[in-house]
Design an enzyme around this catalytic site. Sequence first.
Site, PDB file in Angstrom:
ATOM      1  N   LYS A 121     -14.405  24.709 -24.676  1.00 26.33           N
ATOM      2  CA  LYS A 121     -14.001  25.125 -23.334  1.00 26.33           C
ATOM      3  C   LYS A 121     -13.506  26.551 -23.404  1.00 26.33           C
ATOM      4  O   LYS A 121     -12.698  26.891 -24.272  1.00 26.33           O
ATOM      5  CB  LYS A 121     -12.873  24.198 -22.845  1.00 26.33           C
ATOM      6  CG  LYS A 121     -12.326  24.549 -21.490  1.00 26.33           C
ATOM      7  CD  LYS A 121     -12.980  23.697 -20.414  1.00 26.33           C
ATOM      8  CE  LYS A 121     -12.807  24.267 -19.021  1.00 26.33           C
ATOM      9  NZ  LYS A 121     -13.783  25.281 -18.642  1.00 26.33           N
ATOM     10  N   GLN A 148      -8.641  30.882 -27.930  1.00 24.09           N
ATOM     11  CA  GLN A 148      -8.760  29.819 -26.924  1.00 24.09           C
ATOM     12  C   GLN A 148      -8.542  28.445 -27.558  1.00 24.09           C
ATOM     13  O   GLN A 148      -8.013  27.533 -26.926  1.00 24.09           O
ATOM     14  CB  GLN A 148     -10.163  29.895 -26.283  1.00 24.09           C
ATOM     15  CG  GLN A 148     -10.328  29.048 -25.042  1.00 24.09           C
ATOM     16  CD  GLN A 148      -9.886  29.764 -23.759  1.00 24.09           C
ATOM     17  OE1 GLN A 148     -10.122  30.940 -23.607  1.00 24.09           O
ATOM     18  NE2 GLN A 148      -9.252  29.049 -22.858  1.00 24.09           N
ATOM     19  N   LYS A 156      -4.826  28.000 -27.534  1.00 25.61           N
ATOM     20  CA  LYS A 156      -4.320  27.911 -26.158  1.00 25.61           C
ATOM     21  C   LYS A 156      -4.653  26.543 -25.565  1.00 25.61           C
ATOM     22  O   LYS A 156      -3.807  25.882 -24.966  1.00 25.61           O
ATOM     23  CB  LYS A 156      -4.958  29.021 -25.304  1.00 25.61           C
ATOM     24  CG  LYS A 156      -4.423  29.082 -23.882  1.00 25.61           C
ATOM     25  CD  LYS A 156      -5.237  30.009 -22.965  1.00 25.61           C
ATOM     26  CE  LYS A 156      -5.206  31.450 -23.381  1.00 25.61           C
ATOM     27  NZ  LYS A 156      -5.704  32.353 -22.306  1.00 25.61           N
ATOM     28  N   LYS A 189     -16.041  30.510 -26.092  1.00 27.82           N
ATOM     29  CA  LYS A 189     -16.065  31.685 -25.212  1.00 27.82           C
ATOM     30  C   LYS A 189     -17.488  32.213 -25.214  1.00 27.82           C
ATOM     31  O   LYS A 189     -18.223  32.012 -26.178  1.00 27.82           O
ATOM     32  CB  LYS A 189     -15.112  32.768 -25.756  1.00 27.82           C
ATOM     33  CG  LYS A 189     -14.690  33.793 -24.725  1.00 27.82           C
ATOM     34  CD  LYS A 189     -13.522  33.323 -23.896  1.00 27.82           C
ATOM     35  CE  LYS A 189     -13.242  34.267 -22.744  1.00 27.82           C
ATOM     36  NZ  LYS A 189     -12.040  33.877 -21.979  1.00 27.82           N
ATOM     37  N   GLY A 228     -15.068  30.925 -15.635  1.00 26.26           N
ATOM     38  CA  GLY A 228     -15.182  32.365 -15.386  1.00 26.26           C
ATOM     39  C   GLY A 228     -14.260  33.155 -16.298  1.00 26.26           C
ATOM     40  O   GLY A 228     -13.425  32.601 -17.008  1.00 26.26           O
ATOM     41  N   ASP A 229     -14.409  34.436 -16.286  1.00 25.71           N
ATOM     42  CA  ASP A 229     -13.500  35.379 -16.946  1.00 25.71           C
ATOM     43  C   ASP A 229     -13.826  36.731 -16.315  1.00 25.71           C
ATOM     44  O   ASP A 229     -14.386  36.771 -15.205  1.00 25.71           O
ATOM     45  CB  ASP A 229     -13.726  35.383 -18.477  1.00 25.71           C
ATOM     46  CG  ASP A 229     -12.646  36.143 -19.236  1.00 25.71           C
ATOM     47  OD1 ASP A 229     -11.518  35.654 -19.328  1.00 25.71           O
ATOM     48  OD2 ASP A 229     -12.917  37.269 -19.721  1.00 25.71           O
ATOM     49  N   THR A 282      -3.103  30.258 -12.895  1.00 26.27           N
ATOM     50  CA  THR A 282      -2.693  31.162 -13.981  1.00 26.27           C
ATOM     51  C   THR A 282      -1.424  31.921 -13.597  1.00 26.27           C
ATOM     52  O   THR A 282      -0.457  31.976 -14.370  1.00 26.27           O
ATOM     53  CB  THR A 282      -3.838  32.130 -14.338  1.00 26.27           C
ATOM     54  OG1 THR A 282      -5.011  31.365 -14.565  1.00 26.27           O
ATOM     55  CG2 THR A 282      -3.510  32.931 -15.574  1.00 26.27           C
ATOM     56  N   ASN A 318      -6.283  38.219  -9.018  1.00 28.08           N
ATOM     57  CA  ASN A 318      -5.946  36.803  -8.892  1.00 28.08           C
ATOM     58  C   ASN A 318      -4.618  36.457  -9.569  1.00 28.08           C
ATOM     59  O   ASN A 318      -3.728  35.861  -8.955  1.00 28.08           O
ATOM     60  CB  ASN A 318      -7.107  35.971  -9.484  1.00 28.08           C
ATOM     61  CG  ASN A 318      -6.762  34.506  -9.545  1.00 28.08           C
ATOM     62  OD1 ASN A 318      -6.103  34.054 -10.473  1.00 28.08           O
ATOM     63  ND2 ASN A 318      -7.165  33.761  -8.543  1.00 28.08           N
ATOM     64  N   SER A 331      -8.289  23.900 -15.180  1.00 28.49           N
ATOM     65  CA  SER A 331      -9.722  23.713 -15.450  1.00 28.49           C
ATOM     66  C   SER A 331      -9.954  22.357 -16.122  1.00 28.49           C
ATOM     67  O   SER A 331     -10.918  21.648 -15.819  1.00 28.49           O
ATOM     68  CB  SER A 331     -10.258  24.815 -16.372  1.00 28.49           C
ATOM     69  OG  SER A 331     -10.675  25.925 -15.631  1.00 28.49           O
TER      70      SER A 331
HETATM   71  P1  NDP Z   1      -8.940  40.253 -11.448  1.00 26.38           P
HETATM   72  O1  NDP Z   1     -10.253  40.899 -11.668  1.00 26.38           O
HETATM   73  O2  NDP Z   1      -8.730  39.387 -10.256  1.00 26.38           O
HETATM   74  O3  NDP Z   1      -7.772  41.371 -11.423  1.00 26.38           O
HETATM   75  C1  NDP Z   1      -7.597  42.273 -12.458  1.00 26.38           C
HETATM   76  C2  NDP Z   1      -6.567  43.304 -12.030  1.00 26.38           C
HETATM   77  O4  NDP Z   1      -6.299  44.154 -13.131  1.00 26.38           O
HETATM   78  C3  NDP Z   1      -7.049  44.203 -10.906  1.00 26.38           C
HETATM   79  O5  NDP Z   1      -5.958  44.570 -10.104  1.00 26.38           O
HETATM   80  C4  NDP Z   1      -7.588  45.416 -11.674  1.00 26.38           C
HETATM   81  O6  NDP Z   1      -7.618  46.613 -10.946  1.00 26.38           O
HETATM   82  C5  NDP Z   1      -6.557  45.511 -12.754  1.00 26.38           C
HETATM   83  N1  NDP Z   1      -7.083  46.259 -13.881  1.00 26.38           N
HETATM   84  C6  NDP Z   1      -8.239  46.053 -14.533  1.00 26.38           C
HETATM   85  N2  NDP Z   1      -8.403  46.967 -15.489  1.00 26.38           N
HETATM   86  C7  NDP Z   1      -7.296  47.762 -15.433  1.00 26.38           C
HETATM   87  C8  NDP Z   1      -6.858  48.881 -16.162  1.00 26.38           C
HETATM   88  N3  NDP Z   1      -7.590  49.378 -17.164  1.00 26.38           N
HETATM   89  N4  NDP Z   1      -5.659  49.437 -15.838  1.00 26.38           N
HETATM   90  C9  NDP Z   1      -4.919  48.944 -14.831  1.00 26.38           C
HETATM   91  N5  NDP Z   1      -5.296  47.892 -14.096  1.00 26.38           N
HETATM   92  C10 NDP Z   1      -6.459  47.318 -14.412  1.00 26.38           C
HETATM   93  O7  NDP Z   1      -8.652  39.458 -12.785  1.00 26.38           O
HETATM   94  P2  NDP Z   1      -7.609  38.274 -13.041  1.00 26.38           P
HETATM   95  O8  NDP Z   1      -6.394  38.507 -12.218  1.00 26.38           O
HETATM   96  O9  NDP Z   1      -8.312  36.980 -12.944  1.00 26.38           O
HETATM   97  O10 NDP Z   1      -7.304  38.504 -14.591  1.00 26.38           O
HETATM   98  C11 NDP Z   1      -6.284  39.375 -15.039  1.00 26.38           C
HETATM   99  C12 NDP Z   1      -6.006  39.099 -16.502  1.00 26.38           C
HETATM  100  O11 NDP Z   1      -5.620  37.722 -16.670  1.00 26.38           O
HETATM  101  C13 NDP Z   1      -7.196  39.298 -17.454  1.00 26.38           C
HETATM  102  O12 NDP Z   1      -6.674  39.763 -18.689  1.00 26.38           O
HETATM  103  C14 NDP Z   1      -7.732  37.875 -17.656  1.00 26.38           C
HETATM  104  O13 NDP Z   1      -8.467  37.735 -18.862  1.00 26.38           O
HETATM  105  C15 NDP Z   1      -6.429  37.100 -17.681  1.00 26.38           C
HETATM  106  N6  NDP Z   1      -6.542  35.678 -17.408  1.00 26.38           N
HETATM  107  C16 NDP Z   1      -7.057  35.244 -16.226  1.00 26.38           C
HETATM  108  C17 NDP Z   1      -7.153  33.894 -15.957  1.00 26.38           C
HETATM  109  C18 NDP Z   1      -7.618  33.391 -14.647  1.00 26.38           C
HETATM  110  O14 NDP Z   1      -7.528  32.176 -14.416  1.00 26.38           O
HETATM  111  N7  NDP Z   1      -8.091  34.230 -13.746  1.00 26.38           N
HETATM  112  C19 NDP Z   1      -6.764  32.885 -16.972  1.00 26.38           C
HETATM  113  C20 NDP Z   1      -6.124  33.439 -18.157  1.00 26.38           C
HETATM  114  C21 NDP Z   1      -6.061  34.793 -18.348  1.00 26.38           C
HETATM  115  P3  NDP Z   1      -9.018  47.274 -10.453  1.00 26.38           P
HETATM  116  O15 NDP Z   1      -9.280  46.599  -9.134  1.00 26.38           O
HETATM  117  O16 NDP Z   1      -8.714  48.720 -10.335  1.00 26.38           O
HETATM  118  O17 NDP Z   1     -10.052  46.967 -11.496  1.00 26.38           O
END
Ligand code: NDP
Length: 451
Positions: free
Chosen positions: A94, A115, A118, A130, A169-170, A213, A244, A383
């Site tokens: 997963k 993972q 986790k 992954k 997703g990721d 998350t 998100n 999930s």
């Molecule tokens: P989103 O794509 O919804 O949001 C990502 C956010 O991070 C956006 O605001 C984006 O801004 C910002 N961002 C991306 N790159 C950069 C950067 N280089 N500097 C500053 N800001 C940046 O992703 P998620 O919220 O889903 O995921 C965020 C993190 O959480 C990731 O590391 C992901 O792997 C992790 N995660 C997510 C899970 C989930 O269920 N969604 C589960 C576990 C971990 P911009 O719009 O400018 O790109």
Amino acid sequence: MSASDHVNLEKFMEGVEKRNQGQTEFIQAVREVAQDIFEFIEDKVEYHEAQILRRIAEPDRVVSFRVCWEDDNHNIRVQRGWRVQNNNAIGPYKGGLRFHPSVNESILKFLAFEQTFKNSLTGLPMGGGKGGSNFNPRGKSDSEVMRFCQSFMTELYRHVGPDTDVPAGDIGVGAREIGYLFGQYKRITNRWEGVLTGKGLEYGGSQVRSEATGYGAVYFMANMLKHKGDSIEGKNAVISGSGNVATHAAEMILNQGGKVLTLSDSGGFIHDPDGMTQEKLNWVKHLKTVKRGRIQEYCDEFSGATFHKGERPWGVACELALPCATQNELNEEEARALVKNGVMAVAEGANMPTTLEGVHVFQEAKIMYGPGKAANAGGVAVSGLEMSQNAERISWDSDRLGKLLEGIMAEIHESCVTYGDQSDGYVDYVKGANIAGFKKVADAMLAYGVV
Ligand code: NDP
């Protein structure tokens, strides 16, 4: 760590480096976990004899494949796809799929390895995997993304299944991509089954998955504070990101009586000294998911807020910090600034947002520090609950799922305390998460013998 542990660790790592030449992210991830595990298994001969850590650090398999698709100008494009199936000792593989130009085998092996620990921590029966591709969905039309996803699944479908491997997703793989991938799986196999999670509510998705998350990271933080007789109520929180995870973390900070001062994106951060309200957060969610706008627009909408172009929010004084954007977004200097300004607790919503040097700053200053492996496990936990609902052909309501999520985060916190409690009362949550995650997988592997 004793001197003999250290010698054994270095010998072990020599082998890992030799077998995985040039895979720097993977080697780094194995080293970080191995340090804690060597200390834990020092007096546990059965783990040594069965070579458990060496076996977890060697993926069960790495599948790589060609993905051909046609762009809107009728050019044939060729990408590479992967699925890393790291370990299925405690359940089907997963882990997410990432579509980003930086994706390579080393990054996916590192993520699949992490993972595994986790998923074990969630207490649910899920192994670690992954996958992904070096395809970049940004700037592509919906039709191009659909054709790519269909081609990707045309190969992937033979390696996955609800009892075999269940991707999610990721980065670069959201609701749109999951829909296209699931549609193609269903078309090829003629089976409707829970082969992916993060699905839409209309076709087998779970309530609370999108919130899980961010909410889970705040639950984890609340548990760390509670352990020291404290709470989120009345405290200032600095949050990075506006996607998100960040927006849902902000929402739960508000629900628990805290004040949210910042959000960010790759353009910079906004600082709202009055604090955000649910109404302001709803506006941000709409900005980011519907309008696809930039966070700086917040300052045109809400007076009193300021935009700090090209900067990260860690210089703003706060008691709580939640990095929720991306990897390596909080370095040593920024960690020092947070400590100087009085931060009490850090919970990582993102994967690996704090550099190793930054982590050491928090640990040396005895700051409560919840690593992503534990603090952001709420997403994969729900999930796992989506898989259960699909298997039962039933949908649970959001009340039930919310309570389950809260309970799982409390249990993860408890496991980290069990293995991370130090003699001076400080809890090393990194160590706690590594050992608790390892033990369950290792014990299952011992039961299977040498396979
Ligand atoms: P989103 O794509 O919804 O949001 C990502 C956010 O991070 C956006 O605001 C984006 O801004 C910002 N961002 C991306 N790159 C950069 C950067 N280089 N500097 C500053 N800001 C940046 O992703 P998620 O919220 O889903 O995921 C965020 C993190 O959480 C990731 O590391 C992901 O792997 C992790 N995660 C997510 C899970 C989930 O269920 N969604 C589960 C576990 C971990 P911009 O719009 O400018 O790109």
